[in-house]
Design a protein around this motif. Structure first.
Motif, PDB file in Angstrom:
ATOM      1  N   ALA A  75       0.829  -1.095  -0.054  1.00  0.00           N
ATOM      2  CA  ALA A  75      -0.099  -0.166  -0.085  1.00  0.00           C
ATOM      3  C   ALA A  75       0.956   1.274   0.154  1.00  0.00           C
ATOM      4  CB  ALA A  75      -0.922   0.084   1.087  1.00  0.00           C
ATOM      5  N   HIS A  76       0.266   2.242  -0.371  1.00  0.00           N
ATOM      6  CA  HIS A  76       0.973   3.794  -0.462  1.00  0.00           C
ATOM      7  C   HIS A  76       2.183   3.678  -1.374  1.00  0.00           C
ATOM      8  CE1 HIS A  76      -1.461   4.372   3.571  1.00  0.00           C
ATOM      9  NE2 HIS A  76      -2.321   4.017   2.368  1.00  0.00           N
ATOM     10  N   GLY A  77       2.483   2.710  -2.191  1.00  0.00           N
ATOM     11  CA  GLY A  77       3.749   2.885  -2.816  1.00  0.00           C
ATOM     12  C   GLY A  77       3.839   4.156  -3.610  1.00  0.00           C
ATOM     13  N   ILE A  78       5.065   4.905  -3.718  1.00  0.00           N
ATOM     14  CA  ILE A  78       5.336   6.219  -4.280  1.00  0.00           C
ATOM     15  C   ILE A  78       5.767   5.952  -5.645  1.00  0.00           C
ATOM     16  CG2 ILE A  78       6.689   7.966  -4.279  1.00  0.00           C
ATOM     17  CD1 ILE A  78       7.151   8.004  -1.258  1.00  0.00           C
ATOM     18  N   PRO A  79       4.924   6.354  -6.734  1.00  0.00           N
ATOM     19  CA  PRO A  79       5.459   6.335  -7.958  1.00  0.00           C
ATOM     20  C   PRO A  79       6.628   6.898  -8.343  1.00  0.00           C
ATOM     21  CG  PRO A  79       3.117   7.319  -7.966  1.00  0.00           C
ATOM     22  CD  PRO A  79       3.683   7.087  -6.660  1.00  0.00           C
ATOM     23  N   GLY A  80       7.417   6.219  -9.174  1.00  0.00           N
ATOM     24  CA  GLY A  80       8.861   6.613  -9.482  1.00  0.00           C
ATOM     25  C   GLY A  80       9.564   5.894 -10.514  1.00  0.00           C
ATOM     26  N   ASP A  81      10.839   5.508 -10.141  1.00  0.00           N
ATOM     27  CA  ASP A  81      11.663   4.940 -11.168  1.00  0.00           C
ATOM     28  C   ASP A  81      11.668   3.463 -11.388  1.00  0.00           C
ATOM     29  OD1 ASP A  81      12.733   7.463 -11.866  1.00  0.00           O
ATOM     30  OD2 ASP A  81      14.488   7.211 -10.414  1.00  0.00           O
ATOM     31  N   ARG A  82      10.929   2.775 -10.205  1.00  0.00           N
ATOM     32  CA  ARG A  82      10.655   1.322 -10.347  1.00  0.00           C
ATOM     33  C   ARG A  82      10.121   0.816 -11.800  1.00  0.00           C
ATOM     34  NH1 ARG A  82       9.113  -2.774  -5.607  1.00  0.00           N
ATOM     35  NH2 ARG A  82       9.125  -4.727  -6.812  1.00  0.00           N
ATOM     36  N   VAL A  83      10.695  -0.013 -12.424  1.00  0.00           N
ATOM     37  CA  VAL A  83      10.376  -0.549 -13.693  1.00  0.00           C
ATOM     38  C   VAL A  83       9.596  -1.838 -13.555  1.00  0.00           C
ATOM     39  CG1 VAL A  83      11.117  -1.537 -15.900  1.00  0.00           C
ATOM     40  CG2 VAL A  83      12.459   0.226 -14.765  1.00  0.00           C
ATOM     41  N   LEU A  84       8.273  -1.892 -14.544  1.00  0.00           N
ATOM     42  CA  LEU A  84       7.361  -2.968 -13.986  1.00  0.00           C
ATOM     43  C   LEU A  84       7.769  -4.060 -15.170  1.00  0.00           C
ATOM     44  CD1 LEU A  84       3.965  -1.007 -14.380  1.00  0.00           C
ATOM     45  CD2 LEU A  84       5.236  -1.996 -12.338  1.00  0.00           C
ATOM     46  N   ALA A  85       7.831  -5.248 -14.749  1.00  0.00           N
ATOM     47  CA  ALA A  85       8.177  -6.509 -15.479  1.00  0.00           C
ATOM     48  C   ALA A  85       6.850  -7.510 -15.552  1.00  0.00           C
ATOM     49  CB  ALA A  85       9.548  -7.083 -14.727  1.00  0.00           C
ATOM     50  N   LEU A  86       7.121  -8.438 -16.460  1.00  0.00           N
ATOM     51  CA  LEU A  86       6.309  -9.440 -16.533  1.00  0.00           C
ATOM     52  C   LEU A  86       6.071 -10.029 -15.323  1.00  0.00           C
ATOM     53  CD1 LEU A  86       6.752 -10.608 -20.063  1.00  0.00           C
ATOM     54  CD2 LEU A  86       4.565  -9.464 -19.074  1.00  0.00           C
ATOM     55  N   GLY A  87       4.816 -10.483 -14.760  1.00  0.00           N
ATOM     56  CA  GLY A  87       4.607 -11.206 -13.418  1.00  0.00           C
ATOM     57  C   GLY A  87       4.525 -10.488 -12.295  1.00  0.00           C
ATOM     58  N   ASP A  88       4.696  -9.034 -12.668  1.00  0.00           N
ATOM     59  CA  ASP A  88       4.706  -8.321 -11.135  1.00  0.00           C
ATOM     60  C   ASP A  88       3.004  -8.342 -10.830  1.00  0.00           C
ATOM     61  OD1 ASP A  88       7.227  -7.605 -10.965  1.00  0.00           O
ATOM     62  OD2 ASP A  88       7.083  -5.474 -12.004  1.00  0.00           O
ATOM     63  N   LEU A  89       2.928  -8.203  -9.575  1.00  0.00           N
ATOM     64  CA  LEU A  89       1.663  -8.020  -9.063  1.00  0.00           C
ATOM     65  C   LEU A  89       1.591  -6.599  -8.482  1.00  0.00           C
ATOM     66  CD1 LEU A  89      -1.145  -9.310  -7.877  1.00  0.00           C
ATOM     67  CD2 LEU A  89       0.178  -9.581  -5.643  1.00  0.00           C
ATOM     68  N   VAL A  90       0.629  -5.860  -9.235  1.00  0.00           N
ATOM     69  CA  VAL A  90       0.381  -4.233  -8.944  1.00  0.00           C
ATOM     70  C   VAL A  90      -0.838  -3.887  -8.537  1.00  0.00           C
ATOM     71  CG1 VAL A  90       0.908  -2.160 -10.331  1.00  0.00           C
ATOM     72  CG2 VAL A  90       2.170  -4.232 -10.948  1.00  0.00           C
ATOM     73  N   ASN A  91      -0.644  -3.094  -7.507  1.00  0.00           N
ATOM     74  CA  ASN A  91      -1.776  -2.567  -6.909  1.00  0.00           C
ATOM     75  C   ASN A  91      -1.621  -1.184  -7.165  1.00  0.00           C
ATOM     76  OD1 ASN A  91      -3.075  -0.988  -4.432  1.00  0.00           O
ATOM     77  ND2 ASN A  91      -3.951  -2.783  -4.696  1.00  0.00           N
ATOM     78  N   ILE A  92      -2.986  -0.509  -7.686  1.00  0.00           N
ATOM     79  CA  ILE A  92      -3.167   0.770  -8.215  1.00  0.00           C
ATOM     80  C   ILE A  92      -4.406   1.210  -7.136  1.00  0.00           C
ATOM     81  CG2 ILE A  92      -3.784   2.230  -9.823  1.00  0.00           C
ATOM     82  CD1 ILE A  92      -2.628   0.192 -11.914  1.00  0.00           C
ATOM     83  N   ASP A  93      -4.122   2.331  -6.553  1.00  0.00           N
ATOM     84  CA  ASP A  93      -5.014   2.917  -5.732  1.00  0.00           C
ATOM     85  C   ASP A  93      -5.482   4.615  -5.967  1.00  0.00           C
ATOM     86  OD1 ASP A  93      -6.488   4.191  -3.590  1.00  0.00           O
ATOM     87  OD2 ASP A  93      -5.838   2.419  -2.372  1.00  0.00           O
ATOM     88  N   VAL A  94      -6.933   4.593  -6.579  1.00  0.00           N
ATOM     89  CA  VAL A  94      -6.968   6.082  -6.984  1.00  0.00           C
ATOM     90  C   VAL A  94      -8.084   6.446  -6.307  1.00  0.00           C
ATOM     91  CG1 VAL A  94      -7.676   7.244  -8.985  1.00  0.00           C
ATOM     92  CG2 VAL A  94      -6.462   5.107  -9.271  1.00  0.00           C
TER      93      VAL A  94
END
Length: 253
Positions: A75-94
């Motif tokens: 939770a509350h991950g700060i958007p930035g330079d982290r590069v997304l890759a196949l297989g990632d579990l990504v939570n988006i909170d808007v």
């Protein structure tokens, strides 16, 4: 917030559709090699286009328009330079506001194909949210939400993060009834009133019990470390049951 007329309900539905459409557009746009900052930029653009204000930015000076949490971040991950890759579990909170009304939504997505255990967890996370939403109605106990989710989790061998709760919303991002347990809580004696606006957002985990702070002052991690998902809707309690205001437009979905 307590909804008292149709104009207020419509105001919530307007911002609810905006955050829902933004969430699902961001999920569709995810691709390997994209940074979380780039993904957040899309979210910021979509909110601005609709005349909506990012709630975490405006209310808490959060360093992003949306919260994006990847893999070990829950939770509350700060958007930035982290590069997304196949297989990632990504939570988006808007979460955002427009014309004085706030709505909050979130979901966990797989980029590409998740491993079977993660995909099962993700599907069950959505089921846990829906089970909690089904307990929302005027006159019903607030504790019913956490009790129902807890029963579901226990039967399937999951745990629930017990210091990240649902909350009241509507005229502010967080308001009465403040923290609403999404786990069984014996102390909870309050009842849901007609028109009450709240989120339902369980954090379902394969072993995590609490959320712990990271080094950046925002990002949260499961303790003990374990895969964790979150799904969230903003709902209005009525005498006929829950009204979900954070549903995307079918055309946008």
């Amino acid at each position: 917030m307590t909804v008292s007329n149709e104009d207020e309900l419509e105001g919530l539905k307007v911002i609810g559709r905006i955050v829902a459409n933004t969430l699902h557009a961001m999920a569709r746009a995810m691709e390997p090699g994209m940074t979380t900052g780039e993904l957040d930029g899309l979210g910021a653009e979509l909110l601005a286009r609709e005349g909506a204000l990012s709630a975490p930015q405006s209310a808490y000076s959060f360093p992003g328009a949306t919260c994006i949490s990847v893999n070990e971040e829950i939770a509350h991950g700060i958007p930035g330079d982290r590069v997304l890759a196949l297989g990632d579990l990504v939570n988006i909170d808007v979460s955002a506001s427009k014309n004085g009304f706030f709505a909050d939504t979130g979901a966990s997505f797989g980029l590409g194909t998740l491993n079977p255990a993660q995909e099962t967890l993700r599907r069950d996370g959505r089921r846990a949210m829906n089970i909690g939403i089904a307990q929302v109605g005027a006159g019903r106990p607030l504790a019913g939400i956490g009790n129902a989710i807890g029963t579901f989790a226990d039967k399937r061998g999951y745990t629930l993060i017990r210091n990240l709760a649902s909350h009241g919303t509507g005229r502010a991002l967080h308001e009465y009834p403040e923290e609403i347990p999404t786990w069984p809580a014996r102390h909870e004696r309050r009842r849901i009133t007609d028109g009450m606006v709240m989120t339902v957002e369980p954090f379902l985990s394969r072993g995590g019990v609490f959320a712990s702070d990271g080094d950046d002052g925002w990002t949260l991690y499961a303790e003990p470390h374990a895969p964790t998902v979150q799904f969230e809707h903003t709902v209005v309690a009525t005498r006929r049951g829950p009204v979900i205001v954070t549903r995307p437009d079918m055309a946008a979905h």
